[in-house]
Design an enzyme around this catalytic site. Structure first.
Site, PDB file in Angstrom:
ATOM      1  N   LYS A   1       0.435  -0.869  -0.031  1.00 34.55           N
ATOM      2  CA  LYS A   1      -0.286   0.206   0.019  1.00 34.55           C
ATOM      3  C   LYS A   1       0.819   0.960   0.248  1.00 34.55           C
ATOM      4  O   LYS A   1       2.617   0.753   0.619  1.00 34.55           O
ATOM      5  CB  LYS A   1      -1.309   0.115   1.177  1.00 34.55           C
ATOM      6  CG  LYS A   1      -1.736  -0.707   1.429  1.00 34.55           C
ATOM      7  CD  LYS A   1      -3.070  -0.946   2.695  1.00 34.55           C
ATOM      8  CE  LYS A   1      -3.663  -1.778   2.221  1.00 34.55           C
ATOM      9  NZ  LYS A   1      -4.582  -1.397   3.362  1.00 34.55           N
TER      10      LYS A   1
ATOM     11  N   TYR B   1     -12.518  -2.107  -3.984  1.00 37.39           N
ATOM     12  CA  TYR B   1     -12.861  -2.320  -2.833  1.00 37.39           C
ATOM     13  C   TYR B   1     -14.294  -1.870  -2.748  1.00 37.39           C
ATOM     14  O   TYR B   1     -15.722  -1.809  -1.623  1.00 37.39           O
ATOM     15  CB  TYR B   1     -12.625  -0.799  -2.291  1.00 37.39           C
ATOM     16  CG  TYR B   1     -11.002  -1.320  -1.489  1.00 37.39           C
ATOM     17  CD1 TYR B   1     -10.984  -2.521  -0.666  1.00 37.39           C
ATOM     18  CD2 TYR B   1     -10.239  -0.315  -1.883  1.00 37.39           C
ATOM     19  CE1 TYR B   1      -9.511  -2.897   0.059  1.00 37.39           C
ATOM     20  CE2 TYR B   1      -9.014  -1.161  -1.071  1.00 37.39           C
ATOM     21  CZ  TYR B   1      -8.168  -2.184  -0.627  1.00 37.39           C
ATOM     22  OH  TYR B   1      -7.605  -1.979   0.375  1.00 37.39           O
TER      23      TYR B   1
ATOM     24  N   ASN C   1      -2.534  -0.082   6.719  1.00 36.33           N
ATOM     25  CA  ASN C   1      -1.808  -1.509   6.822  1.00 36.33           C
ATOM     26  C   ASN C   1      -0.715  -1.529   6.288  1.00 36.33           C
ATOM     27  O   ASN C   1      -0.393  -2.663   6.623  1.00 36.33           O
ATOM     28  CB  ASN C   1      -2.407  -2.465   7.653  1.00 36.33           C
ATOM     29  CG  ASN C   1      -3.398  -2.643   6.943  1.00 36.33           C
ATOM     30  OD1 ASN C   1      -3.835  -1.769   5.793  1.00 36.33           O
ATOM     31  ND2 ASN C   1      -4.638  -3.113   6.817  1.00 36.33           N
TER      32      ASN C   1
ATOM     33  N   HIS D   1      -2.180  -5.375   1.420  1.00 38.65           N
ATOM     34  CA  HIS D   1      -3.996  -6.949   1.561  1.00 38.65           C
ATOM     35  C   HIS D   1      -3.664  -8.109   0.729  1.00 38.65           C
ATOM     36  O   HIS D   1      -2.125  -7.544  -0.229  1.00 38.65           O
ATOM     37  CB  HIS D   1      -5.219  -5.699   0.126  1.00 38.65           C
ATOM     38  CG  HIS D   1      -5.973  -6.330   0.364  1.00 38.65           C
ATOM     39  ND1 HIS D   1      -6.486  -6.147   1.082  1.00 38.65           N
ATOM     40  CD2 HIS D   1      -5.755  -7.208  -0.846  1.00 38.65           C
ATOM     41  CE1 HIS D   1      -7.591  -6.779  -0.305  1.00 38.65           C
ATOM     42  NE2 HIS D   1      -7.224  -7.516  -1.454  1.00 38.65           N
TER      43      HIS D   1
ATOM     44  N   GLU E   1      -9.500 -10.397  -8.234  1.00 35.50           N
ATOM     45  CA  GLU E   1      -8.430  -9.517  -7.408  1.00 35.50           C
ATOM     46  C   GLU E   1      -7.781  -9.836  -8.336  1.00 35.50           C
ATOM     47  O   GLU E   1      -7.428  -8.595  -9.411  1.00 35.50           O
ATOM     48  CB  GLU E   1      -8.367  -9.704  -6.287  1.00 35.50           C
ATOM     49  CG  GLU E   1      -9.028  -8.925  -5.266  1.00 35.50           C
ATOM     50  CD  GLU E   1      -9.054  -9.173  -3.849  1.00 35.50           C
ATOM     51  OE1 GLU E   1      -9.268  -9.450  -3.079  1.00 35.50           O
ATOM     52  OE2 GLU E   1      -7.558  -9.544  -3.390  1.00 35.50           O
TER      53      GLU E   1
HETATM   54  P1  CMP Z   1      -7.586  -4.883   3.484  1.00 35.46           P
HETATM   55  O1  CMP Z   1      -7.360  -5.796   3.389  1.00 35.46           O
HETATM   56  O2  CMP Z   1      -7.205  -3.319   1.942  1.00 35.46           O
HETATM   57  O3  CMP Z   1      -8.956  -4.234   2.717  1.00 35.46           O
HETATM   58  C1  CMP Z   1      -9.711  -3.180   3.819  1.00 35.46           C
HETATM   59  C2  CMP Z   1      -9.475  -2.266   4.210  1.00 35.46           C
HETATM   60  O4  CMP Z   1      -9.900  -1.103   5.072  1.00 35.46           O
HETATM   61  C3  CMP Z   1      -8.080  -3.071   5.464  1.00 35.46           C
HETATM   62  O5  CMP Z   1      -7.139  -3.695   4.798  1.00 35.46           O
HETATM   63  C4  CMP Z   1      -8.440  -1.941   6.274  1.00 35.46           C
HETATM   64  O6  CMP Z   1      -7.045  -1.276   5.546  1.00 35.46           O
HETATM   65  C5  CMP Z   1      -8.751  -0.869   5.570  1.00 35.46           C
HETATM   66  N1  CMP Z   1      -9.629  -0.477   7.201  1.00 35.46           N
HETATM   67  C6  CMP Z   1      -9.777   0.819   7.511  1.00 35.46           C
HETATM   68  N2  CMP Z   1     -10.100   1.225   8.427  1.00 35.46           N
HETATM   69  C7  CMP Z   1     -10.807  -0.307   8.380  1.00 35.46           C
HETATM   70  C8  CMP Z   1     -11.627  -0.978   9.872  1.00 35.46           C
HETATM   71  N3  CMP Z   1     -12.223   0.032  10.984  1.00 35.46           N
HETATM   72  N4  CMP Z   1     -12.399  -1.957   9.589  1.00 35.46           N
HETATM   73  C9  CMP Z   1     -11.430  -2.628   8.853  1.00 35.46           C
HETATM   74  N5  CMP Z   1     -10.919  -2.105   7.528  1.00 35.46           N
HETATM   75  C10 CMP Z   1     -10.678  -1.076   7.563  1.00 35.46           C
END
Ligand code: CMP
Length: 140
Positions: A11, A51, A114, A117, A128
């Site tokens: 990311k 998303y 974070n 993904h 995906e």
């Molecule tokens: P990802 O695996 O990319 O899929 C959805 C993303 O939403 C997740 O990782 C997080 O980085 C992001 N995200 C942001 N806020 C939240 C939240 N409160 N709960 C879950 N995912 C979140």
């Protein structure tokens, strides 16, 4: 368990801090092979399409803004049990809950920033990968 493929994104928080190599070392160290990889900058439409399943979530707009804030590295990973294995290597979505040694524990800044993904099911991995790579870009 047979060989599987999963979809991965490094990311914008990871590319901004020059962590592509450090994260790839964790991926390869776990026995996963990077069989496709490209660095791109997503448009708003790209991020919203990827998303779409989270469209109704309260964090959707922030997530799209974050994922379009800088370059990302999209990957296809291959290996035994690759989907579950990569989720183990990534660690919990919220880095506060991630186990020691995982990518998110070591590198993630927050639940949003974070670092990585990874697909959560075989169905989503296939969808995906098909959304982000042409067949000829994947070299197993
Ligand atoms: P990802 O695996 O990319 O899929 C959805 C993303 O939403 C997740 O990782 C997080 O980085 C992001 N995200 C942001 N806020 C939240 C939240 N409160 N709960 C879950 N995912 C979140």
């Amino acid at each position: 368990m047979a060989t599987q493929r999963t979809f991965s994104i490094l990311k914008p928080d990871a590319t901004r801090r020059n962590l592509t190599g450090a994260i790839n070392a964790k991926i390869e160290g776990a026995g996963l092979r990077i069989i496709a990889q490209k660095r791109v900058k997503w448009s708003k439409a790209n991020a919203e399409a990827f998303y779409a399943v989270h469209k109704e979530r309260p964090f959707f707009n922030d997530l799209v803004a974050f994922m379009t804030s800088g370059p990302i590295v999209m990957q296809v990973l291959e290996g035994e049990n690759a989907i579950a294995k990569y989720r183990e290597v990534m660690g919990a979505t919220n880095p506060a809950n991630a186990d020691a040694g995982t990518i998110r524990k070591e590198f993630a800044e927050s639940i949003e920033a974070n670092s990585v993904h990874g697909s959560d099911s075989a169905e989503n991995a296939a969808a995906e990968i098909a959304l982000c790579f042409k067949a000829e870009e994947i070299v197993g």
